[in-house]
Design an enzyme around this catalytic site. Sequence first.
Site, PDB file in Angstrom:
ATOM      1  N   ALA A  94       0.878  -1.085  -0.344  1.00  0.00           N
ATOM      2  CA  ALA A  94       0.074   0.192  -0.195  1.00  0.00           C
ATOM      3  C   ALA A  94       0.940   1.165   0.061  1.00  0.00           C
ATOM      4  CB  ALA A  94      -0.783  -0.102   1.074  1.00  0.00           C
ATOM      5  N   GLU A 131       3.536   1.055  -5.680  1.00  0.00           N
ATOM      6  CA  GLU A 131       4.120   0.432  -4.327  1.00  0.00           C
ATOM      7  C   GLU A 131       3.988  -1.202  -4.131  1.00  0.00           C
ATOM      8  OE1 GLU A 131       4.763   2.409  -2.030  1.00  0.00           O
ATOM      9  OE2 GLU A 131       3.701   4.104  -3.083  1.00  0.00           O
ATOM     10  N   GLU A 162       7.623  -2.229  -2.754  1.00  0.00           N
ATOM     11  CA  GLU A 162       8.004  -3.744  -1.259  1.00  0.00           C
ATOM     12  C   GLU A 162       7.538  -4.429  -1.287  1.00  0.00           C
ATOM     13  OE1 GLU A 162       4.668   0.224   1.012  1.00  0.00           O
ATOM     14  OE2 GLU A 162       3.730  -1.891   0.619  1.00  0.00           O
TER      15      GLU A 162
END
Length: 219
Positions: A90, A107, A111
């Site tokens: 997120a 993202e 991530e």
Amino acid sequence: MSDGAQGAGSTEPVVDVLAPREVLGHEVLVQGRIFDLVRDEVDLDHSVVHREYVDHPGAVAVVVLDDHDRVLLLRQYRHPVRRELWEPPAGLLDVAGEAAQIGAARELAEEADLVAASWHTLVDYYTTPGGNNEALRVFLARDLSPVPEADRHVREDEERDIEPRWVPLDEAADAVLRGDLHNPSAVVGVLAAVASRAGGWASLRPADAPWPERRQAQD
């Protein structure tokens, strides 16, 4: 007959609607790096009130499913609640004019070191409408491939210690209902994915589906 019983017989659709009240005054109380604390003087027709809230650019989250019906969860430290939470990839929508799906893809790459070929809108929600105007869109991402080693993002701060884990979707839903998962995008996203899967994914919307709740950068 009670009001509750009368309401139960209504034929009007249950749909949130835009219904702004007149703002008589607006004040920035605290200007932050990402979001501000503001106060509005609001005319409710029958009274004038002051309401303080966090003015937030909005965010996206990604429910990532692999070919084995497992969802990707990331364990990350969240300082305001002093806990490490399991959550989907997120991030903030803090790039002016950027499409939400592009931000979500960034993202996911940063991530989780993943690229998805299939994107759909899964669910939209406000995180804390009583004190925050953050609108959040949760995407469903599938058909995955890894980001090449040479192109991978160098994670820093809280992201440096991210721990990824692939969890069967049904097990993740059970964890939500047991009260073991508390990140709102994990709770909303996992349960929405289970519900959509039960309907053969017919509820999925295009990745660029209209999203009028998103605060525009120039606001």
